[in-house]
Design an enzyme around this catalytic site. Structure first.
Site, PDB file in Angstrom:
ATOM      1  CG  PHE A 127      44.264 -74.496  63.692  1.00  0.00           C
ATOM      2  CD1 PHE A 127      43.610 -75.547  63.566  1.00  0.00           C
ATOM      3  CD2 PHE A 127      45.379 -74.313  64.826  1.00  0.00           C
ATOM      4  CE1 PHE A 127      43.648 -76.481  64.174  1.00  0.00           C
ATOM      5  CE2 PHE A 127      45.894 -75.390  65.392  1.00  0.00           C
ATOM      6  CZ  PHE A 127      44.913 -76.715  65.292  1.00  0.00           C
ATOM      7  CB  THR A 128      42.644 -73.813  68.182  1.00  0.00           C
ATOM      8  OG1 THR A 128      43.570 -74.725  67.822  1.00  0.00           O
ATOM      9  CG2 THR A 128      41.147 -74.538  67.948  1.00  0.00           C
ATOM     10  CG  PHE A 452      40.062 -77.509  72.131  1.00  0.00           C
ATOM     11  CD1 PHE A 452      40.096 -76.088  71.866  1.00  0.00           C
ATOM     12  CD2 PHE A 452      40.830 -78.282  71.936  1.00  0.00           C
ATOM     13  CE1 PHE A 452      41.305 -75.860  71.406  1.00  0.00           C
ATOM     14  CE2 PHE A 452      42.183 -77.997  70.985  1.00  0.00           C
ATOM     15  CZ  PHE A 452      42.246 -76.575  70.937  1.00  0.00           C
TER      16      PHE A 452
HETATM   17  N1  F0G Z   1      48.275 -75.224  62.199  1.00  0.00           N
HETATM   18  C1  F0G Z   1      47.256 -76.201  61.858  1.00  0.00           C
HETATM   19  C2  F0G Z   1      46.499 -76.051  60.511  1.00  0.00           C
HETATM   20  C3  F0G Z   1      47.213 -77.385  62.673  1.00  0.00           C
HETATM   21  O1  F0G Z   1      46.520 -78.407  62.542  1.00  0.00           O
HETATM   22  C4  F0G Z   1      47.961 -77.051  63.829  1.00  0.00           C
HETATM   23  C5  F0G Z   1      47.910 -78.329  64.927  1.00  0.00           C
HETATM   24  C6  F0G Z   1      48.902 -76.150  64.127  1.00  0.00           C
HETATM   25  C7  F0G Z   1      48.786 -75.280  63.275  1.00  0.00           C
HETATM   26  C8  F0G Z   1      49.705 -76.064  65.400  1.00  0.00           C
HETATM   27  O2  F0G Z   1      50.721 -77.083  65.429  1.00  0.00           O
HETATM   28  O3  F0G Z   1      50.430 -78.381  67.324  1.00  0.00           O
HETATM   29  O4  F0G Z   1      52.648 -78.153  66.026  1.00  0.00           O
HETATM   30  O5  F0G Z   1      51.712 -76.834  67.569  1.00  0.00           O
HETATM   31  N2  F0G Z   1      47.098 -79.131  64.914  1.00  0.00           N
HETATM   32  C9  F0G Z   1      46.901 -80.312  65.811  1.00  0.00           C
HETATM   33  C10 F0G Z   1      45.504 -80.749  65.473  1.00  0.00           C
HETATM   34  C11 F0G Z   1      46.945 -79.998  67.280  1.00  0.00           C
HETATM   35  O6  F0G Z   1      45.013 -82.025  66.115  1.00  0.00           O
HETATM   36  O7  F0G Z   1      45.024 -80.586  64.563  1.00  0.00           O
HETATM   37  P1  F0G Z   1      51.363 -77.684  66.662  1.00  0.00           P
END
Ligand code: F0G
Length: 460
Positions: A127-128, A452
């Protein structure tokens, strides 16, 4: 005529609404051009149905809103912290809690505490933000998800599973000492919201236990993962989401959590661990990056709303309606012959841009171009989850070329109606009928980290 099936519906009614601005095609064309064809750079005012993300975009319940008034804004020892701690222990069962402003705050702290330079962190797809924090701490992320996850047409119901053979090979090659933990996401966002099975988690626990390697969950969408286990895994049909969520946690040593998804709040997150030493180091560090260990960058009221949201997130009726709505949109897309990732996952519909736009090469950013075209068509805002999101390999400088080149239609929780789902599906169909007119893009501005979010493009 005999009724063949009974419909589900939301276990709530609407008390307040947010009015939206309707735009014309000409206004949207101008807006997306000014945004550099990046849906992150649109003004939300110009968006009709916002499917950019399910993160922080949920509608809170009346209980959560009333919880805001109970905020204890003391600098230290707020009573809302203790309520959140109790909710975390009740529903997830870890020993120690460190609140953070959101998920990535917890990822930063965990990475700094547990990763040494040269370490390897295996995980079920990157994950990013998670991977970037692992890299900034000196580690290297290695993907050990099963191969099925990279195939958008494979129908295996647990495409989030870890490939234990891949992990075993990695342990043999690098040695267990180089692997501080395995990072397991439930569900796997970038694979399309795909779940991990309980069986896989149990086997992973056995394997890691043998080598003294920890398991750290990314439990951002754990209740959604639990729903898939309840629906599709042997022996779980009669168990509650709450019981399944808690069982998942028992096979792990700690977790990072973004409360902005499952837990139905607009901001908030935490790190939870069982090991006292890790807790002590993390609670030292959180003071530097987030705030005191009893608020971690959150207001007392935010912690109150998250504690209530956690409890609401594990209710069976809630989850049935949540995933039911996603499935409804998925069925519409399938009926129309739109290429989407299957099986449909937990938090949205992922359009396969490689099959949607076969005439656009991956270096011309097909998913980015498709998200822009969808916005121009109807004001529906989606997100690219392909080559732009994947970023560059820090060693070679080249793009990562992910197998999955997707546009994510992410469904916020408790926000949109079934009629909105129909409008979305009709817009995607219209763009699909006119897909040959869509051209690729050229990236004209590229930020160094998580490009992105802020990259800008021009039409080729
Ligand atoms: N892990 C996963 C699987 C996520 O989808 C996200 C965030 C994070 C960690 C990080 O959490 O944003 O509270 O700092 N996902 C969002 C998305 C940004 O659009 O999928 P965060």
């Amino acid at each position: 005529m005999k009724l063949s099936k009974r419909s589900w519906a939301e276990p709530f009614k609407i008390k307040m609404v947010e009015l939206l601005k309707m735009t014309t095609a000409a206004q949207r064309e101008k807006a997306i051009k000014e945004a550099g064809y990046n849906t992150f750079l649109l003004k939300s005012e110009d968006v009709y149905i916002d499917l950019l993300t399910d993160s922080g975009t949920s509608a809170m319940s009346d209980q959560q809103w009333s919880g805001l008034m109970l905020g204890d804004e003391a600098y230290a020892g707020s009573k809302n912290f203790y309520k959140l701690e109790q909710a975390m222990k009740n529903f997830y069962g870890y020993k120690y809690l460190i609140p953070t402003h959101q998920g990535r705050g917890a990822e930063n702290i965990l990475s700094q505490v547990m990763i040494k330079k040269g370490d390897i962190i295996p995980g079920n797809m990157y994950f990013t933000t998670t991977r970037l924090h692992q890299e900034l701490a000196g580690g290297t992320f290695i993907d050990v998800i099963i191969d099925e996850a990279h195939d958008p047409e494979n129908l295996f119901p647990f495409k989030g599973n870890i490939d234990l053979n891949k992990l075993n090979t990695l342990i043999k090659k690098h040695g267990a000492k180089k692997i501080p933990y395995v990072c397991v996401a439930v569900t796997v966002n970038l694979a399309g919201g795909q779940p991990v099975s309980m069986k896989n988690l149990k086997q992973l626990r056995q394997l890691t236990h043998k080598h003294g390697i920890k398991i750290m969950l990314d439990m951002t969408r754990i209740a959604e993962n639990a729903y898939f286990i309840q629906q599709h895994e042997n022996g779980y049909a009669k168990k509650s989401i709450a019981a399944i969520v808690k069982e998942i946690c028992t096979y792990t040593d700690g977790a990072t959590f973004s409360g902005k998804k499952d837990a139905l709040v607009n901001i908030g997150g935490f790190l939870a661990v069982n090991d006292k030493k890790i807790y002590e180091e993390a609670s030292n560090l959180v003071v530097v990056y987030e705030g005191l260990h009893t608020y971690g960058g959150l207001a007392g009221r935010d912690m109150e709303a998250m504690a209530i949201g956690i409890q609401e997130s594990v209710q069976d009726d809630h989850m049935k309606a949540r995933i039911g709505q996603v499935m409804y949109l998925g069925d519409k897309m399938l009926e129309a012959g739109i290429p989407i990732v299957l099986p449909v996952g937990g938090h949205g519909i992922f359009i396969d841009a490689k099959r949607f736009l076969p005439h656009v090469k991956q270096v011309q950013f097909p998913a980015q171009a498709l998200a822009a075209a969808l916005y121009a068509d109807s004001g529906v805002r989606a997100m690219e989850r392909g080559i732009v999101s994947a970023g560059r390999n820090t060693k070679t400088g080249d793009h990562y070329y992910p197998k999955l080149e997707l546009v994510r239609l992410t469904i916020p929780r408790r926000v949109y109606t079934q009629a909105h789902m129909d409008v979305i599906s009709e817009s995607v169909q219209h763009v699909y009928e006119n897909r040959k007119k869509i051209k690729g893009l050229n990236m004209v501005y590229e930020p160094k980290y998580l490009r992105f979010f802020q990259a800008r493009f021009q039409k080729l």
